[in-house]
Design an enzyme around this catalytic site. Structure first.
Site, PDB file in Angstrom:
ATOM      1  N   TRP A 188       6.544 -18.542  -0.829  1.00 17.80           N
ATOM      2  CA  TRP A 188       6.059 -17.432  -1.560  1.00 17.80           C
ATOM      3  C   TRP A 188       5.624 -17.842  -2.923  1.00 17.80           C
ATOM      4  CZ3 TRP A 188       8.524 -15.294  -5.914  1.00 17.80           C
ATOM      5  CH2 TRP A 188       9.795 -15.428  -6.065  1.00 17.80           C
ATOM      6  N   THR A 228      -5.593  -8.604  -4.742  1.00 23.08           N
ATOM      7  CA  THR A 228      -5.918  -7.475  -5.187  1.00 23.08           C
ATOM      8  C   THR A 228      -7.462  -7.047  -4.797  1.00 23.08           C
ATOM      9  OG1 THR A 228      -6.372  -8.020  -7.635  1.00 23.08           O
ATOM     10  CG2 THR A 228      -4.136  -7.059  -7.149  1.00 23.08           C
ATOM     11  N   GLY A 240      -1.061 -13.262  -1.841  1.00 21.38           N
ATOM     12  CA  GLY A 240      -1.260 -11.897  -1.950  1.00 21.38           C
ATOM     13  C   GLY A 240      -2.575 -11.699  -2.549  1.00 21.38           C
ATOM     14  N   ASP A 272       3.319 -10.788   6.227  1.00 24.53           N
ATOM     15  CA  ASP A 272       4.801 -10.726   5.587  1.00 24.53           C
ATOM     16  C   ASP A 272       4.801  -9.390   4.517  1.00 24.53           C
ATOM     17  OD1 ASP A 272       7.598 -12.416   5.009  1.00 24.53           O
ATOM     18  OD2 ASP A 272       6.714 -11.826   3.275  1.00 24.53           O
ATOM     19  N   TYR A 289       9.670  -3.619  -1.051  1.00 20.51           N
ATOM     20  CA  TYR A 289       8.491  -3.703  -1.548  1.00 20.51           C
ATOM     21  C   TYR A 289       7.947  -2.249  -1.935  1.00 20.51           C
ATOM     22  CZ  TYR A 289       8.347  -8.694  -0.263  1.00 20.51           C
ATOM     23  OH  TYR A 289       8.785  -9.892  -0.420  1.00 20.51           O
TER      24      TYR A 289
END
Length: 333
Positions: A204, A285, A283, A49, A54
Site C-alpha cells: 500500500w 479520487t 487509490g 482491497d 475504512y
C-alpha cells in the site's frame, strides 16, 4: 493488465489493485467512487482491497455497491480485521469473537458470500496467536474466505503465523505492508522471510500518499483538494512533506520523462520491480488517476534508472526494518 501469483498459491491477482482506504465513504462522493471502480474494471483491474474500519465500515458498503452485478468469480476481493468497528471492548483486535463476528459484517456490507483474502490488519499482542489462527482457519473452512494474509507484521511475526497456518493446513499467502521509493523498511527482513515462506507482498501507498507524483512542491502550500489538505489523509503525510523530501522528489521528474512515464507510473512500476510484490494498491479520487496508474503494469525499469533513483532518494528513504514494529500498536486501540 499483467497478473501475478499470490504467494505460492494458485491465485492470480492483478499487478495493480484498487484500494478504497480514505477515499470511499469519506473523501469522495459515492458517484465519484463508483466511477473510479468502473475505471479500474475497464483497465483490467480485478483485485479490490478494503477493510472493515475504512470510513467506519462505509467503504466496504460502497465497494459492494460498486461491484454489484459483476461476475463474482472474475474478481478478487480482499478485506481486513483488527481496528475498532464499534464502541465495545471486543469490537477490535484479533480475538476469536471479533474475527467471527467481523467476517459476517464484512460479507454483508460487501454483498458477497466470501472474500478471496481475509487479512489481519495488524498484529494483536493481546490475543494468543494460536487463537487468532484457529479463528482464521474456521473462517476458511466455513467457505467465508479462500486465503488468509496479514498487514504490517514483522518477519518474526510472519514466521510464527505461517508455522501455525501450516499446522492448521490453511493457505497463508500474503503480507500487506507500506512500500515505496521513500519507505523501504520491508526489504531487509520481511521480503527475504516472505520469499522463504511463500508469501507475497500486496503493497500500500506505492505513491507515498501522492508525494511521489511530484504535485507537492517545496516551500509551497499543498494544492487545494489534495490529500495533504484532507484531515484524514494529511495526518499520514507529515514525515513526507518536508522540503528536503519534496526537493528530492522533484529531481525524479527528468528520470520519469526519459522513461516515458508519469511520476505516478514510475512510482508504481518501481515497487513492481520487486519480484516478491504481487500487487500494488492504488487509490483514487478521480477515474483519470486509475487510468494513469494502471499503465505501470508490465513496465520494466532498467538498472541504470533504478540506480539513479536510489542515488537521489537515499538520504530521505526510510530503510530501518525496526520501523514495522515501531509503527504498529502494542495494545488494542
Amino acid at each position: 493488465m499483467e497478473f501475478r501469483h499470490l504467494g505460492r498459491s494458485g491465485l492470480l491477482v492483478s499487478e495493480i489493485s484498487y484500494g478504497n482506504w480514505i477515499t470511499h465513504g469519506s473523501q469522495v462522493e459515492e458517484d465519484a467512487a463508483l466511477a473510479c471502480v468502473r475505471a479500474a474494471l475497464d483497465v483490467g483491474i480485478t483485485t479490490f482491497d478494503t477493510a472493515d474500519v475504512y470510513a467506519g465500515t462505509k467503504a466496504e458498503a460502497v465497494l459492494g455497491r460498486a461491484l454489484k452485478g459483476e461476475r463474482r468469480a472474475g474478481l478478487e476481493i480482499f478485506t481486513k480485521v483488527y481496528w475498532p468497528t464499534g464502541p465495545g471492548r471486543n469490537d477490535r483486535g484479533l480475538s476469536r469473537k471479533h474475527i467471527l463476528e467481523s467476517i459476517d459484517g464484512s460479507l454483508s456490507r460487501l454483498g458477497t458470500d466470501y472474500v478471496d483474502l481475509y487479512q489481519a490488519h495488524r498484529f494483536d499482542h493481546s490475543t494468543p496467536l494460536e487463537e487468532t489462527m484457529v479463528a482464521f482457519a474456521d473462517v476458511v473452512r466455513a467457505g467465508k474466505a479462500h486465503y488468509i494474509g496479514v498487514s504490517e507484521w514483522t518477519a518474526d511475526q510472519l514466521r510464527e503465523g505461517h508455522a501455525l497456518a501450516t499446522e492448521l493446513r490453511i493457505p497463508f499467502v500474503s503480507s500487506q505492508p507500506q512500500y515505496s521509493m521513500l519507505w523501504r523498511v520491508i526489504e531487509d527482513e520481511v521480503v527475504p522471510t516472505s520469499e522463504e515462506l511463500g508469501i507475497s507482498q500486496i503493497v500500500w501507498s506505492p505513491i507515498a500518499q501522492g508525494v511521489l507524483t511530484g504535485k507537492y512542491l517545496p516551500g509551497q502550500p499543498p494544492p487545494d483538494g489534495s490529500r495533504a489538505t484532507d484531515e484524514n489523509g494529511g495526518r499520514f503525510m507529515q514525515r513526507l512533506m518536508s522540503d528536503e523530501v519534496l526537493s528530492r522528489v522533484q529531481q525524479l521528474k527528468p528520470l520519469a520523462e526519459q522513461a516515458g512515464l508519469t511520476m505516478a507510473q514510475l512510482a508504481v512500476a518501481w515497487v513492481l520491480q520487486n519480484t516478491n510484490v504481487a500487487s500494488a494498491i492504488v487509490g483514487a479520487t478521480r477515474p483519470e488517476q486509475v487510468l494513469d496508474n494502471a499503465k505501470a503494469s508490465g513496465v520494466k525499469l532498467d538498472a541504470d534508472l533504478l540506480k539513479a533513483i536510489d542515488e537521489i532518494l537515499e538520504p530521505v528513504a526510510e530503510r530501518d526494518p525496526a520501523r514495522t514494529y515501531e509503527t504498529s500498536p502494542k495494545e488494542r486501540p
